[in-house]
Design a protein around this motif. Structure first.
Motif, short mmCIF file in Angstrom:
data_model
loop_
_atom_site.label_atom_id
_atom_site.label_comp_id
_atom_site.label_asym_id
_atom_site.label_seq_id
_atom_site.Cartn_x
_atom_site.Cartn_y
_atom_site.Cartn_z
N ALA A 126 -26.49 30.78 -31.08
CA ALA A 126 -27.65 31.21 -30.31
C ALA A 126 -27.38 32.60 -29.73
N LEU A 127 -28.45 33.37 -29.54
CA LEU A 127 -28.34 34.71 -28.96
C LEU A 127 -29.14 34.77 -27.67
N ARG A 128 -28.64 35.56 -26.73
CA ARG A 128 -29.36 35.73 -25.48
C ARG A 128 -29.14 37.14 -24.96
N PHE A 129 -30.15 37.67 -24.28
CA PHE A 129 -30.09 38.99 -23.67
C PHE A 129 -30.19 38.84 -22.16
N ASP A 130 -29.10 39.18 -21.47
CA ASP A 130 -29.04 39.06 -20.02
C ASP A 130 -29.01 40.45 -19.38
N VAL A 131 -29.30 40.47 -18.10
CA VAL A 131 -29.21 41.70 -17.31
C VAL A 131 -28.45 41.37 -16.03
N ILE A 132 -27.56 42.27 -15.63
CA ILE A 132 -26.89 42.16 -14.34
C ILE A 132 -27.34 43.35 -13.51
N LEU A 133 -27.94 43.05 -12.36
CA LEU A 133 -28.45 44.09 -11.46
C LEU A 133 -27.45 44.29 -10.32
N ILE A 134 -27.18 45.56 -10.03
CA ILE A 134 -26.20 45.89 -8.99
C ILE A 134 -26.83 46.91 -8.04
N ALA A 135 -26.67 46.66 -6.74
CA ALA A 135 -27.13 47.59 -5.71
C ALA A 135 -26.16 47.53 -4.54
N PRO A 136 -25.98 48.64 -3.85
CA PRO A 136 -25.06 48.65 -2.71
C PRO A 136 -25.47 47.62 -1.65
N GLY A 137 -24.47 46.95 -1.12
CA GLY A 137 -24.72 46.01 -0.02
C GLY A 137 -25.28 44.67 -0.44
N THR A 138 -25.39 44.42 -1.73
CA THR A 138 -25.91 43.13 -2.20
C THR A 138 -24.96 42.55 -3.25
N ARG A 139 -25.07 41.27 -3.45
CA ARG A 139 -24.30 40.64 -4.52
C ARG A 139 -24.98 40.95 -5.84
#
Length: 98
Positions: free
Chosen positions: A73-86
């Motif tokens: 199976a294939l999947r496309f994920d995104v990881i979002l990063i911003a200062p002061g947040t997990r």
């Protein structure tokens, strides 16, 4: 990795663009785009349809060179990063045919 993913490649460059992370978890190959911006909303909004298309093309390039994962199976994920947040992990953020 703490979620059970095995990192297969980082910063995989292709003629179509780059995939930030290629990972595998059980029977799924995951292509991950990492976006860092001033806030999580801006990070999410920065992934345009054109960029998604480039990521899908780059994933196809990676898959062509790795026949051992054919049928997984294939999947496309995104990881979002911003200062002061997990960091926020969006599993299945988009599909190859979006």
């Amino acid at each position: 990795m703490s979620k059970g993913y095995r990192i297969v490649a980082r910063r995989y460059k292709t003629p179509f663009g780059e995939i930030d992370i290629v990972a595998q978890r059980r029977d799924t190959v995951v292509f991950v785009e990492v976006k860092a911006r001033a806030n999580l909303t801006a990070a999410a909004e920065s992934i345009s349809p054109r960029q998604r298309s480039r990521i899908v093309d780059a994933a196809r390039h990676w898959l062509a060179g790795h026949p051992q994962v054919a049928g997984l199976a294939l999947r496309f994920d995104v990881i979002l990063i911003a200062p002061g947040t997990r960091p926020q992990h969006l599993a299945g953020a988009f599909e190859a045919d979006d």
